[in-house]
Design an enzyme around this catalytic site. Structure first.
Site, PDB file in Angstrom:
ATOM      1  N   CYS A 111       0.856  -1.197   0.000  1.00 38.80           N
ATOM      2  CA  CYS A 111       0.000   0.000   0.000  1.00 38.80           C
ATOM      3  C   CYS A 111       0.887   1.240   0.000  1.00 38.80           C
ATOM      4  CB  CYS A 111      -0.888  -0.030   1.245  1.00 38.80           C
ATOM      5  SG  CYS A 111      -1.712   1.534   1.581  1.00 38.80           S
ATOM      6  N   CYS A 115      -3.717   7.366  -1.655  1.00 35.50           N
ATOM      7  CA  CYS A 115      -5.020   7.449  -2.343  1.00 35.50           C
ATOM      8  C   CYS A 115      -6.137   7.932  -1.425  1.00 35.50           C
ATOM      9  CB  CYS A 115      -5.420   6.092  -2.902  1.00 35.50           C
ATOM     10  SG  CYS A 115      -4.063   5.102  -3.496  1.00 35.50           S
ATOM     11  N   THR A 202      -4.041   4.921   7.456  1.00 36.68           N
ATOM     12  CA  THR A 202      -3.022   4.595   6.462  1.00 36.68           C
ATOM     13  C   THR A 202      -2.060   5.770   6.247  1.00 36.68           C
ATOM     14  OG1 THR A 202      -4.399   2.996   5.317  1.00 36.68           O
ATOM     15  CG2 THR A 202      -2.721   4.081   4.005  1.00 36.68           C
ATOM     16  N   GLU A 268      -0.088   1.735   9.131  1.00 38.45           N
ATOM     17  CA  GLU A 268      -1.321   2.194   9.768  1.00 38.45           C
ATOM     18  C   GLU A 268      -1.003   2.577  11.207  1.00 38.45           C
ATOM     19  OE1 GLU A 268      -1.480  -0.885   8.083  1.00 38.45           O
ATOM     20  OE2 GLU A 268      -2.195   0.213   6.328  1.00 38.45           O
ATOM     21  N   HIS A 303     -13.149   5.367  -3.194  1.00 37.90           N
ATOM     22  CA  HIS A 303     -12.078   4.572  -2.592  1.00 37.90           C
ATOM     23  C   HIS A 303     -12.223   3.079  -2.900  1.00 37.90           C
ATOM     24  CE1 HIS A 303      -8.498   4.538  -0.344  1.00 37.90           C
ATOM     25  NE2 HIS A 303      -8.961   3.848   0.675  1.00 37.90           N
ATOM     26  N   TYR A 307      -9.197   0.423  -4.980  1.00 39.28           N
ATOM     27  CA  TYR A 307      -8.594  -0.858  -4.590  1.00 39.28           C
ATOM     28  C   TYR A 307      -8.104  -1.684  -5.775  1.00 39.28           C
ATOM     29  CZ  TYR A 307      -8.716  -0.519   0.405  1.00 39.28           C
ATOM     30  OH  TYR A 307      -8.427  -0.149   1.692  1.00 39.28           O
ATOM     31  N   CYS A 309      -5.525  -0.928  -6.797  1.00 37.83           N
ATOM     32  CA  CYS A 309      -4.124  -0.987  -6.344  1.00 37.83           C
ATOM     33  C   CYS A 309      -3.713  -2.422  -6.081  1.00 37.83           C
ATOM     34  CB  CYS A 309      -3.930  -0.141  -5.092  1.00 37.83           C
ATOM     35  SG  CYS A 309      -4.830  -0.785  -3.644  1.00 37.83           S
ATOM     36  N   GLU A 457      -6.194  -5.446   4.671  1.00 39.45           N
ATOM     37  CA  GLU A 457      -6.680  -4.165   4.133  1.00 39.45           C
ATOM     38  C   GLU A 457      -7.684  -4.422   3.010  1.00 39.45           C
ATOM     39  OE1 GLU A 457      -3.738  -1.526   2.290  1.00 39.45           O
ATOM     40  OE2 GLU A 457      -4.590   0.071   3.515  1.00 39.45           O
TER      41      GLU A 457
HETATM   42  C1  LIG Z   1      -5.042  -1.948   6.722  1.00 43.11           C
HETATM   43  C2  LIG Z   1      -6.162  -0.988   6.894  1.00 43.11           C
HETATM   44  C3  LIG Z   1      -6.024   0.331   6.452  1.00 43.11           C
HETATM   45  C4  LIG Z   1      -7.042   1.258   6.667  1.00 43.11           C
HETATM   46  N1  LIG Z   1      -6.855   2.559   6.290  1.00 43.11           N
HETATM   47  C5  LIG Z   1      -7.779   3.493   6.639  1.00 43.11           C
HETATM   48  C6  LIG Z   1      -7.552   4.872   6.388  1.00 43.11           C
HETATM   49  O1  LIG Z   1      -6.547   5.269   5.837  1.00 43.11           O
HETATM   50  N2  LIG Z   1      -8.492   5.766   6.772  1.00 43.11           N
HETATM   51  C7  LIG Z   1      -9.618   5.380   7.390  1.00 43.11           C
HETATM   52  O2  LIG Z   1     -10.425   6.241   7.727  1.00 43.11           O
HETATM   53  N3  LIG Z   1      -9.873   4.073   7.652  1.00 43.11           N
HETATM   54  C8  LIG Z   1      -8.980   3.128   7.301  1.00 43.11           C
HETATM   55  N4  LIG Z   1      -9.221   1.796   7.552  1.00 43.11           N
HETATM   56  C9  LIG Z   1     -10.421   1.458   8.304  1.00 43.11           C
HETATM   57  C10 LIG Z   1     -11.471   0.652   7.575  1.00 43.11           C
HETATM   58  O3  LIG Z   1     -12.291   1.483   6.798  1.00 43.11           O
HETATM   59  C11 LIG Z   1     -12.241  -0.116   8.668  1.00 43.11           C
HETATM   60  O4  LIG Z   1     -11.394  -1.144   9.114  1.00 43.11           O
HETATM   61  C12 LIG Z   1     -13.547  -0.679   8.212  1.00 43.11           C
HETATM   62  O5  LIG Z   1     -14.458   0.352   7.951  1.00 43.11           O
HETATM   63  C13 LIG Z   1     -14.128  -1.625   9.255  1.00 43.11           C
HETATM   64  O6  LIG Z   1     -14.195  -0.988  10.501  1.00 43.11           O
HETATM   65  P1  LIG Z   1     -13.587  -1.737  11.778  1.00 43.11           P
HETATM   66  O7  LIG Z   1     -12.198  -2.112  11.464  1.00 43.11           O
HETATM   67  O8  LIG Z   1     -13.853  -0.867  12.935  1.00 43.11           O
HETATM   68  O9  LIG Z   1     -14.373  -3.083  11.902  1.00 43.11           O
HETATM   69  P2  LIG Z   1     -15.785  -3.324  12.598  1.00 43.11           P
HETATM   70  O10 LIG Z   1     -16.679  -2.166  12.297  1.00 43.11           O
HETATM   71  O11 LIG Z   1     -15.591  -3.703  14.001  1.00 43.11           O
HETATM   72  O12 LIG Z   1     -16.312  -4.569  11.768  1.00 43.11           O
HETATM   73  C14 LIG Z   1     -16.082  -5.921  12.158  1.00 43.11           C
HETATM   74  C15 LIG Z   1     -17.259  -6.767  11.705  1.00 43.11           C
HETATM   75  O13 LIG Z   1     -18.434  -6.315  12.367  1.00 43.11           O
HETATM   76  C16 LIG Z   1     -19.442  -5.999  11.412  1.00 43.11           C
HETATM   77  N5  LIG Z   1     -20.184  -4.830  11.895  1.00 43.11           N
HETATM   78  C17 LIG Z   1     -19.663  -3.652  12.327  1.00 43.11           C
HETATM   79  N6  LIG Z   1     -20.648  -2.809  12.689  1.00 43.11           N
HETATM   80  C18 LIG Z   1     -21.801  -3.445  12.474  1.00 43.11           C
HETATM   81  C19 LIG Z   1     -23.172  -3.093  12.650  1.00 43.11           C
HETATM   82  N7  LIG Z   1     -23.555  -1.912  13.130  1.00 43.11           N
HETATM   83  N8  LIG Z   1     -24.110  -4.008  12.311  1.00 43.11           N
HETATM   84  C20 LIG Z   1     -23.746  -5.214  11.835  1.00 43.11           C
HETATM   85  N9  LIG Z   1     -22.459  -5.601  11.652  1.00 43.11           N
HETATM   86  C21 LIG Z   1     -21.508  -4.736  11.974  1.00 43.11           C
HETATM   87  C22 LIG Z   1     -18.692  -5.693  10.125  1.00 43.11           C
HETATM   88  O14 LIG Z   1     -19.499  -5.917   8.968  1.00 43.11           O
HETATM   89  C23 LIG Z   1     -17.525  -6.676  10.209  1.00 43.11           C
HETATM   90  O15 LIG Z   1     -17.924  -7.945   9.739  1.00 43.11           O
HETATM   91  C24 LIG Z   1      -8.233   0.846   7.306  1.00 43.11           C
HETATM   92  C25 LIG Z   1      -8.382  -0.486   7.726  1.00 43.11           C
HETATM   93  C26 LIG Z   1      -7.362  -1.385   7.534  1.00 43.11           C
HETATM   94  C27 LIG Z   1      -7.546  -2.796   8.047  1.00 43.11           C
HETATM   95  S1  SF4 Z   2      -6.137   2.483  -2.520  1.00 42.55           S
HETATM   96 FE1  SF4 Z   2      -4.700   0.828  -2.098  1.00 42.55          FE
HETATM   97  S2  SF4 Z   2      -2.640   1.679  -2.150  1.00 42.55           S
HETATM   98 FE2  SF4 Z   2      -4.090   3.376  -2.085  1.00 42.55          FE
HETATM   99  S3  SF4 Z   2      -4.212   3.878   0.071  1.00 42.55           S
HETATM  100 FE3  SF4 Z   2      -5.894   2.464  -0.313  1.00 42.55          FE
HETATM  101  S4  SF4 Z   2      -5.094   0.384   0.044  1.00 42.55           S
HETATM  102 FE4  SF4 Z   2      -3.344   1.821  -0.044  1.00 42.55          FE
END
Ligand SMILES: Cc1cc2nc3c(=O)[nH]c(=O)nc-3n(C[C@H](O)[C@H](O)[C@H](O)COP(=O)(O)OP(=O)(O)OC[C@H]3O[C@@H](n4cnc5c(N)ncnc54)[C@H](O)[C@@H]3O)c2cc1C
Ligand code: SF4
Length: 498
Positions: A111, A115, A202, A268, A303, A307, A309, A457
């Site tokens: 990553c 983006c 990220t 992250e 966004h 992906y 990417c 991710e």
């Molecule tokens: C490597 C990585 C990079 C990331 N980079 C960014 C970034 O740059 N900026 C950013 O803003 N975010 C970033 N994210 C965050 C990403 O958008 C969230 O991980 C994603 O939205 C899920 O939220 P969570 O991790 O809190 O999981 P959770 O919300 O805890 O989800 C876990 C599970 O519970 C379920 N769930 C959650 N809430 C509910 C509900 N109300 N009802 C029913 N089911 C539910 C989900 O469907 C899932 O199956 C990144 C995540 C990762 C892993």
């Molecule tokens: S689009 Fe892909 S490379 Fe760009 S920030 Fe998100 S995961 Fe990273």
């Protein structure tokens, strides 16, 4: 670059023109970075953090190597800017974002982080315009000034949407702890004070600015949580707690083999926001809860097709799988070729949906171009699955050594090293060192630190799988499809006459 004078909130400095200058721009900022229980004095020089900085640096170098791909010309000014800071002005601009993302995935195998900011400014462009139309807020002009300033200095913007969220069954204002979502704790003349945290951010330590956004649709009771604003990463009210990545401490061991991809990684961190004052000029939404849903939907549409990417990263993994099969002497075997075909099929299926979404872009009322939402969700939903299958097939072709290979120190050992080099060779001409390197790369991408970017991710970034299924359900136009079926089946239904 722009000749207009810099706004007071932007420290004057010349534009960044290369990856090397970008790396230097991150030095000496006094960021409060925590990693494994320690404050990191200079993240740029930390061996566990540096590979993630190198990945962002590639976005600058690619702009010099291939300006047609990684830069764009701003129509209003004629200035050439990095594509990650460009507000789309045509369908071709949206498509070019995807092509650039695939290339960078191929070059870094991880990553490259830039983006989220690109998609944030492109989704805020029409949302601030909508709020202005509804309330006369003036947010749109502020956003344009912010983007112009970022372009002029060629800075990195991180997109901070995801909050810690606490009890997922409750909205922001219903939580026991009000800081589970970022909120405004004080409104003063000239600005607001925000508090809370943003999770999984990220490349935030590698950014110059972060744009804070709400993570879900909001109700009128959530007014203080409807905040969008820009904050400089070196603000003293921010702290960064770096997330662990599998096998990340291999970067502390020295050597160049066992890391698998010694040059590049993702990053992250959890951002802790402790009463940060944001001046009005940098506030792009404050209290307009009705517009949060539009922002989340526009951002996730951009966004989720970003992906693609992962298809660039997938290209590397397919290449690695083909290499190890070759080194093992089975390159021509039919099931091996078929597995490479399957990997390619899955990878291109992701790309097909993403690039189609971009090709189907339409102008927004504000004038920039937005990709097709349904296809973007299909793209991201494929991403939540197919890289896992690609990883499985790569591990199949790699053989068990992908998980049992001795360390590079043992390969260098006087006593056992020569035996390892002899006995772990492949076909004639395939050295044990080359086999070790490609096996470590496959390990890095499917089990090690870049599996964070390639697998987890892919699962959760830009929203977990169910978030895409909800959007697909909203847009699948099932009644229209039933009408089509009735028409051909000869079923008469009163609703079809209207
Ligand atoms: C490597 C990585 C990079 C990331 N980079 C960014 C970034 O740059 N900026 C950013 O803003 N975010 C970033 N994210 C965050 C990403 O958008 C969230 O991980 C994603 O939205 C899920 O939220 P969570 O991790 O809190 O999981 P959770 O919300 O805890 O989800 C876990 C599970 O519970 C379920 N769930 C959650 N809430 C509910 C509900 N109300 N009802 C029913 N089911 C539910 C989900 O469907 C899932 O199956 C990144 C995540 C990762 C892993
Ligand atoms: S689009 Fe892909 S490379 Fe760009 S920030 Fe998100 S995961 Fe990273």
């Amino acid at each position: 670059m722009s000749t207009t004078s810099a706004p007071s909130w932007l420290r004057p400095r010349p534009p960044i023109t290369s990856g090397a200058e970008y790396i230097e721009s991150l030095r000496g900022r006094g960021l409060k970075v925590h990693l494994m229980g320690q404050r990191i004095a200079e993240p740029v020089d930390h061996p566990m953090i540096r590979p993630s900085i190198n990945a962002v640096a590639r976005t600058y170098d690619l702009a010099n190597e291939d300006p047609a791909l990684a830069t764009a010309v701003v129509g209003a000014t004629g200035e050439r800017v990095n594509r990650f800071l460009h507000v789309t002005e045509s369908v071709a601009d949206v498509v070019a974002q995807n092509k650039m993302q695939r290339r960078l995935g191929q070059q870094t195998g991880t990553c490259f982080q830039r983006c989220v900011g690109m998609d944030a400014i492109n989704s805020l462009f029409p949302v601030t315009w909508s709020i202005d139309q509804a309330t006369g807020s003036g947010y749109h002009a502020r956003l344009r000034a912010f983007v112009a300033a970022m372009q002029a200095q060629n800075l990195v913007i991180g997109g901070a949407m995801t909050d810690p969220k606490g009890d997922r069954s409750k909205g922001p204002s219903e939580q026991d702890d009000p800081d589970m979502f970022v909120r405004v704790v004080e409104r003063r003349p000239g600005g607001v004070v925000i508090r809370g945290a943003k999770a999984h951010q990220t490349g935030c330590i590698n950014s110059h600015w972060i744009v804070v956004m709400p993570t879900m649709r909001l109700t009128p009771a959530d007014r203080d949580y409807a905040i969008v604003c820009a904050v400089p990463v070196d603000h003293p009210g921010l702290r960064f707690v770096v997330g662990r990545q599998s096998c990340d401490t291999r970067a502390l061991e020295g050597g160049s083999i066992d890391q698998g991809n010694a040059r590049f990684s993702g990053q992250e961190a959890l951002i802790l926001i402790d009463d940060v004052f944001v001046p009005d000029e940098l506030v792009f939404m404050d209290g307009e809860t009705a517009h949060a849903a539009e922002l989340v939907e526009r951002f996730t549409a951009f966004h989720r097709r970003s992906y693609v990417c992962k298809t660039g990263v997938g290209d590397v993994l397919i290449g690695a799988a083909a290499l190890i099969a070759d080194y093992n002497g089975v390159a021509g075997v039919s099931h091996v070729r078929d597995k490479l075909v399957e990997m390619t099929h899955l990878n291109e299926t992701i790309y097909g949906a993403g690039i189609a979404s971009s090709h189907e872009s339409r102008p927004t009322p504000a004038g920039n171009y937005q990709n097709d939402e349904l296809l973007a969700n299909v793209c991201k939903h494929n991403v939540t699955r197919f890289p896992y299958e690609l990883a499985r097939l790569a591990q199949d072709l790699a053989g068990g050594l992908v998980a049992t290979l001795p360390s590079e120190q043992d390969f260098a050992d006087e006593e056992v090293g020569p035996l390892l080099h002899r006995l772990l060779r492949g076909r004639a001409g395939a050295s044990a060192s080359d086999r070790a390197r490609v096996l470590r790369l496959i390990e890095n991408m499917t089990l090690g630190r870049n599996a964070v970017g390639y697998l987890t991710e892919s699962m959760h970034g830009a929203g977990s799988p169910q978030a895409q299924r909800i959007q697909i359900a909203r847009q699948m136009q099932i009644e229209d499809k039933k009408r089509l079926a009735r028409a051909l089946a000869g079923i008469v239904d009163p609703s079809d006459r209207s």
